[in-house]
Design a protein around this motif. Sequence first.
Motif, short mmCIF file in Angstrom:
data_model
loop_
_atom_site.label_atom_id
_atom_site.label_comp_id
_atom_site.label_asym_id
_atom_site.label_seq_id
_atom_site.Cartn_x
_atom_site.Cartn_y
_atom_site.Cartn_z
N ILE A 109 0.81 -1.22 0.00
CA ILE A 109 0.00 0.00 0.00
C ILE A 109 0.84 1.28 0.00
O ILE A 109 0.40 2.30 -0.52
CB ILE A 109 -0.97 0.01 1.21
N ALA A 110 2.05 1.23 0.57
CA ALA A 110 2.82 2.47 0.75
C ALA A 110 3.23 3.10 -0.57
O ALA A 110 3.20 4.33 -0.71
CB ALA A 110 4.05 2.19 1.61
N GLN A 111 3.61 2.27 -1.56
CA GLN A 111 4.01 2.85 -2.84
C GLN A 111 2.85 3.60 -3.49
O GLN A 111 3.03 4.65 -4.11
CB GLN A 111 4.54 1.77 -3.78
N GLY A 112 1.65 3.04 -3.36
CA GLY A 112 0.49 3.75 -3.86
C GLY A 112 0.24 5.05 -3.13
O GLY A 112 -0.07 6.08 -3.75
N TYR A 113 0.39 5.02 -1.81
CA TYR A 113 0.20 6.23 -1.01
C TYR A 113 1.21 7.31 -1.41
O TYR A 113 0.86 8.49 -1.54
CB TYR A 113 0.33 5.88 0.47
N VAL A 114 2.46 6.92 -1.59
CA VAL A 114 3.50 7.88 -1.97
C VAL A 114 3.20 8.46 -3.36
O VAL A 114 3.36 9.67 -3.59
CB VAL A 114 4.89 7.22 -1.92
N THR A 115 2.77 7.62 -4.28
CA THR A 115 2.39 8.11 -5.60
C THR A 115 1.28 9.14 -5.48
O THR A 115 1.32 10.20 -6.13
CB THR A 115 1.94 6.94 -6.49
N THR A 123 -3.35 4.49 -3.93
CA THR A 123 -3.48 3.78 -2.67
C THR A 123 -4.50 2.66 -2.80
O THR A 123 -4.25 1.51 -2.39
CB THR A 123 -3.92 4.74 -1.55
N ALA A 124 -5.65 2.96 -3.38
CA ALA A 124 -6.69 1.96 -3.57
C ALA A 124 -6.24 0.86 -4.52
O ALA A 124 -6.43 -0.34 -4.26
CB ALA A 124 -7.97 2.61 -4.07
N ALA A 125 -5.64 1.24 -5.65
CA ALA A 125 -5.20 0.25 -6.63
C ALA A 125 -4.15 -0.68 -6.03
O ALA A 125 -4.19 -1.90 -6.24
CB ALA A 125 -4.65 0.96 -7.86
N ASP A 126 -3.22 -0.12 -5.28
CA ASP A 126 -2.16 -0.90 -4.66
C ASP A 126 -2.74 -1.92 -3.68
O ASP A 126 -2.47 -3.13 -3.77
CB ASP A 126 -1.22 0.08 -3.94
N ALA A 127 -3.55 -1.45 -2.74
CA ALA A 127 -4.12 -2.35 -1.72
C ALA A 127 -5.03 -3.40 -2.34
O ALA A 127 -4.96 -4.59 -1.97
CB ALA A 127 -4.88 -1.53 -0.69
N LEU A 128 -5.86 -3.00 -3.28
CA LEU A 128 -6.84 -3.94 -3.82
C LEU A 128 -6.21 -4.96 -4.77
O LEU A 128 -6.66 -6.11 -4.81
CB LEU A 128 -7.96 -3.17 -4.52
N SER A 129 -5.19 -4.58 -5.51
CA SER A 129 -4.54 -5.59 -6.35
C SER A 129 -3.91 -6.67 -5.48
O SER A 129 -3.87 -7.85 -5.86
CB SER A 129 -3.49 -4.95 -7.26
N THR A 130 -3.43 -6.31 -4.30
CA THR A 130 -2.89 -7.29 -3.36
C THR A 130 -4.00 -8.19 -2.84
O THR A 130 -3.92 -9.42 -2.91
CB THR A 130 -2.22 -6.58 -2.17
N ALA A 131 -5.05 -7.58 -2.32
CA ALA A 131 -6.14 -8.35 -1.71
C ALA A 131 -6.86 -9.21 -2.74
O ALA A 131 -7.21 -10.38 -2.47
CB ALA A 131 -7.13 -7.42 -1.03
N GLU A 169 3.83 2.54 -8.02
CA GLU A 169 2.54 2.31 -8.66
C GLU A 169 2.27 3.51 -9.57
O GLU A 169 2.76 4.60 -9.32
CB GLU A 169 1.40 2.16 -7.64
N SER A 170 1.47 3.30 -10.61
CA SER A 170 1.25 4.36 -11.61
C SER A 170 -0.07 5.07 -11.36
O SER A 170 -1.08 4.44 -11.05
CB SER A 170 1.22 3.77 -13.03
N ARG A 171 -0.05 6.39 -11.55
CA ARG A 171 -1.28 7.18 -11.52
C ARG A 171 -1.18 8.30 -12.54
O ARG A 171 -0.19 9.04 -12.58
CB ARG A 171 -1.53 7.76 -10.13
N ALA A 172 -2.21 8.40 -13.36
CA ALA A 172 -2.29 9.46 -14.35
C ALA A 172 -3.04 10.65 -13.77
O ALA A 172 -4.12 10.49 -13.21
CB ALA A 172 -3.01 8.96 -15.60
N THR A 195 -4.79 -6.92 -12.04
CA THR A 195 -4.55 -5.49 -12.25
C THR A 195 -5.76 -4.71 -11.79
O THR A 195 -6.87 -4.94 -12.28
CB THR A 195 -4.27 -5.19 -13.73
N ALA A 196 -5.56 -3.82 -10.84
CA ALA A 196 -6.64 -2.97 -10.32
C ALA A 196 -6.49 -1.57 -10.90
O ALA A 196 -5.40 -0.99 -10.86
CB ALA A 196 -6.60 -2.92 -8.80
#
Length: 332
Positions: A183-189, A289-297, A210-213, A282-283
């Motif tokens: 989750i942290a990489q998504g949060y930092v992004t 943050t959401a994409a990171d956590a949910l792709s894991t879960a 993690e990528s965000r446009a 792929t979420a």
Amino acid sequence: MSPLPSRRRFIGIAASAAGLSLLPLGRRARAEGHLVTWRGSAMGAAAFLQIHHRDRAAAERLIERSLAEVRRLDAIFSLYRDDSALSVLNRQGMLAAPPVELVAVLEECRRYGERTGGAFDPTVQALWILYRDHFSRPGADPRGPSDDAVRAALSRVGFEHVLFDRNRIAFARRGMGLTLNGIAQGYVTDRVVAILRESGIASSLVDMGESRALGARPDGSPWRIGIADPDGPERIDGIVEAVDRAVATSGAYGFRFDAAGRFNHLLDPRTGASAHRHRSVTAIMPTATAADALSTAFSLLPEERIAAVLRALGTGEVRLIDGKGERRVVTA
């Protein structure tokens, strides 16, 4: 405590070699018309930042500001650094006056844990240590740790045993540990995106693990983010076109404890077993943050349960590759 290897093997639009330190801006930042690009590494993963700006010097200052924020957050969340707030918490089992960002991420962990019925749980670090130690021994049993050892590790898993508020974080059980690599990489992004948006940037692609446009490309077309082929992560399996969306991919191919690949880093906090339900998840969500956590879960959940979570959230798309290589799309 050894870090949990990165599970991400999606291919950002221009991300390349991974590493452990941020590279200086210098000659690696360049203007491409109105696009200024930086490539390097952050938080143990390949990193990439592209900003559309009319003033190259202003864009480079904004990139430097963003990277300073990444370095600051890395000192909080990293398992690669012994002096990070997270490493100190894991070592001591308690942390007084925790950084507000660490508390914020723990709140997000609780949210996505509840949304996914406990499939997302950062206390799986105890399981990761068990498998790491087992398979690092000469002559390790290829069947994995004993059932008793798994049960003992599971007794130290469970986010309900992490007590936290803005004043203190504490583990209710001895020997617990957290990994925020899911989750942290998504949060930092997301934090970098917030900096850019506050500075008036309307077009950017940010990948800090993690990528965000942010918005669309300067010409109005979507940003294109590649998804890795689970059979050859150096190859692109598909493309996600993203406008104001984040993309994160999880797959068992990201790290395996054993040569046979029976045991991987996507560990189920409910059973202690490794994930094998999907080859790739792929979420695509509004935030990284959401994409990171949910792709894991979602790597641990059946398709119908994934669909139920997306319906409850009211947003998102998930692209699945199952064990037979069949591809499906699940939407809210």
